[in-house]
Motif scaffolding. Structure first.
Motif, PDB file in Angstrom:
ATOM      1  N   ARG A 107       0.846  -1.195   0.000  1.00  0.00           N
ATOM      2  CA  ARG A 107       0.000   0.000   0.000  1.00  0.00           C
ATOM      3  C   ARG A 107       0.877   1.240   0.000  1.00  0.00           C
ATOM      4  N   PRO A 119       1.917   4.921   1.218  1.00  0.00           N
ATOM      5  CA  PRO A 119       1.785   5.574   2.539  1.00  0.00           C
ATOM      6  C   PRO A 119       0.680   6.615   2.516  1.00  0.00           C
ATOM      7  N   LYS A 120       0.234   6.993   3.704  1.00  0.00           N
ATOM      8  CA  LYS A 120      -0.872   7.929   3.811  1.00  0.00           C
ATOM      9  C   LYS A 120      -0.532   9.308   3.251  1.00  0.00           C
ATOM     10  N   TRP A 121       0.758   9.639   3.259  1.00  0.00           N
ATOM     11  CA  TRP A 121       1.138  10.956   2.763  1.00  0.00           C
ATOM     12  C   TRP A 121       1.314  10.975   1.242  1.00  0.00           C
ATOM     13  N   ARG A 178      -8.343   4.562  -6.493  1.00  0.00           N
ATOM     14  CA  ARG A 178      -7.670   5.854  -6.314  1.00  0.00           C
ATOM     15  C   ARG A 178      -7.949   6.795  -7.484  1.00  0.00           C
TER      16      ARG A 178
END
Length: 356
Positions: free
Chosen positions: A21, A23-25, A81
């Motif tokens: 996955r 990263p959130k950033w 996404r």
């Protein structure tokens, strides 16, 4: 062959659900990189409009995000996404013009909006010179919109109740059809209808009430449609429970259905008010406009904020007129926003969750 072996053979071939996955950033980083790259492309390509830079950045944000997600997370997550990126881009494209409009209006009109501007009319003021205010236009707008709301809101509400709770057969279909037709009627047509019927045929003179009649025609279909949809959202179980207790249908509608949908109904009415507050054509034809204060909407010409803006911007045609026009536009926007805030407060207070 054992059961464990059968289960293992039945597992899908391909990327597992526990794949890598981002990263959130990552979305924020992709957005920052896309903006920088889009600005660089726009500058190197000689594009003078910053709007073009923004569109390039938005396109790069969608493409880079999809490619990066496809390489790291797989096509399944990349499609998700991609849809999320398109939604964010659409949201920004919708918000940016609104923010730009409000900020530019505030920038142009804030200097002229003061106590004198709000408490004085244009009577005795030279149109091409400084001074003057919008008090007469503000009074006219408040009275005309209030009269139109008093006419259209009850009729629209009762029509929606009939269509949802009682309407069956040919009459309900005809009412629905004409409401749909009225939704698309241009404001100039409503003004011409009232001018022909009220002013020319019946002989009434120009007045704020004449304009209110045309505004009510424009407001009614919006109230009907919004109220109808809100009433349809009320669960039928509430109606059935009330009927099971022996409550008549009219009292069920009055005590159960309408209070449950009051939040959406109020919001719909406020949307209709906002829709008619900025109308100019019916006011020009029926209210006629005036540079003095007329507190009686049933006798004589009146002014309104939209017509005041048009007059100052198109007929005065100098810096003083432009400043007064932008100041009136700022007050008009603040007026509409205030109505929406009041509506939200009333809807929250009167909602069933609030205990009322």
């Amino acid at each position: 062959m054992t059961v464990t072996a059968v289960v293992e053979d039945a597992r899908p071939v391909g990327r597992p659900l526990t794949a890598n996955r981002l990263p959130k950033w990552a979305p924020a980083a992709v957005a920052g990189g896309s903006i920088a790259l889009g600005c660089a492309i726009g500058a190197l390509g000689g594009l003078a409009s910053h709007l073009q830079w923004g569109l390039i950045s938005a396109l790069l944000f969608v493409l880079i995000g999809y490619v990066l997600s496809a390489r790291v997370e797989g096509r399944r997550q990349a499609k998700d996404r991609l849809a999320t990126s398109v939604v964010w881009v659409a949201f920004i494209l919708a918000v940016v013009p609104l923010v730009a409009l409000i900020s530019y209006t505030v920038q142009q009109g804030i200097e002229v909006v003061n106590g004198n501007f709000l408490s004085h009319s244009m009577k005795g003021v030279i149109q091409s010179g400084p001074g003057g205010g919008i008090y007469h236009a503000l009074i006219g707008t408040l009275e005309q919109v209030a009269l139109a709301t008093a006419i259209a809101a009850p009729i629209g509400l009762l029509t929606a109740v009939y269509l949802v709770e009682y309407g069956r057969g040919t009459l309900a279909k005809a009412v629905t059809f004409f409401v749909d037709v009225m939704t698309g009627i241009p404001s100039i047509v409503a003004g011409l209808f009232i001018l022909s019927l009220w002013n020319l045929a019946l002989g009434f003179s120009y007045s704020g009430f004449s304009g209110s009649l045309a505004l009510a025609i424009l407001m009614m279909p919006v109230v009907v449609r919004s109220t109808e949809e809100m009433l349809k959202l009320v669960p039928n179980e509430l109606r059935e429970a009330s009927y099971a207790l022996g409550v008549p249908k009219w009292k069920t509608i009055l005590r159960i259905v309408l209070p449950t949908a009051i939040g959406g109904i109020t919001t719909g009415v406020m949307l209709a008010v906002a829709r008619i507050t900025g109308e100019t054509a019916p006011v020009m034809m029926l209210v006629f406009g005036a540079d003095y204060i007329n507190n009686n909407p049933f006798d004589g010409p009146q002014q309104s904020l939209p017509m005041y803006i048009w007059t100052q911007y198109s007929q005065v045609n100098n810096d003083y007129g432009y400043a007064r026009a932008w100041g009136a536009a700022l007050v008009l926007i603040a007026f509409v926003m205030g109505l929406n805030l009041i509506a939200r407060g009333i809807a929250r207070w009167r909602s069933p969750k609030g205990g009322h």
